[in-house]
Design an enzyme around this catalytic site. Sequence first.
Site: not given
Ligand code: NAP
Length: 252
Positions: A136, A151
Amino acid sequence: MRLHNKRALITGGSDGIGLAIAEAFLREGADALIVGRDTNKLDAARKHLGGNVETLSADLATSAGIAAVVEQEKKSARPLDILVNNAGVAFLVPFETVSEEQFQQSFALNVTAVFFLTQRLLPYLAASASVINISSYFANKMIPNRPSSLYSLSKGALNSLTKSLAFELGPRGIRVNAIAPGTVDTAMRRKTVDNLPAEAKAELKAYVERSYPLGRIGRPDDLAGIAVYLASEEAAWTSGGVFAIDGGYTAG
Ligand SMILES: NC(=O)c1ccc[n+]([C@@H]2O[C@H](COP(=O)([O-])OP(=O)(O)OC[C@H]3O[C@@H](n4cnc5c(N)ncnc54)[C@H](OP(=O)(O)O)[C@@H]3O)[C@@H](O)[C@H]2O)c1
């Protein structure tokens, strides 16, 4: 097709950025195993994706969850070409209120799971495998009124792990890179923003609009192109990189 006959494992592939990456990999000819906790979300993702998709419900913040994924891989007749460590959690809470439980949960998923899942999958990785960690911008750049000590620390550790693993695993032919997205409109983002008071929400919206040179936050699909590139042979000499994909946000 750029990923023809490749096998990919995507943690958190049932939603958001992970789902968009899985979709792009399938379009490029790969098979995918997607891992998440919620079986309903996994089933919906499998339906949405069609194609050659396996799902596995496992909580990667636990040793048992990591072991379940490794067991599943052991059963596969083919080595794993691409590992995307994408599942993550964001506690955006003030430093003085961070609890030990939040600290442990954050590290368990954002750091420990990446470390030990990658380590235990090593025997099943293809000779020229690509490991892609989803980091991130928060590792290096903060946002006013978005307290991110926990974070940011976890994503900084992930960047450091990316570089040290690139160095250590390079001689085996394994490439390790990270993608550092800017703000992306996903369930994770909505969860942290929805909790804000109305005034803070409006302030954040205005901040984002004036801070992103390209004028908008990201969509999950904005991360797909770089993930396909890093997974493919085109990136055969690319390792140890942390790639900012953020609409120009961190350029300023
Ligand atoms: N969205 C942003 O603005 C952003 C920005 C920078 C970086 N990121 C990074 O991008 C990555 C994905 O984020 P996202 O925004 O796409 O999140 P998201 O839409 O909330 O999706 C998260 C995914 O991870 C799974 N997950 C969560 N906790 C888990 C666990 N303990 N074990 C196994 N699976 C798990 C969730 O499924 P379940 O809930 O069913 O487990 C879901 O498939 C993360 O590493 C985040 O830090 C996000």
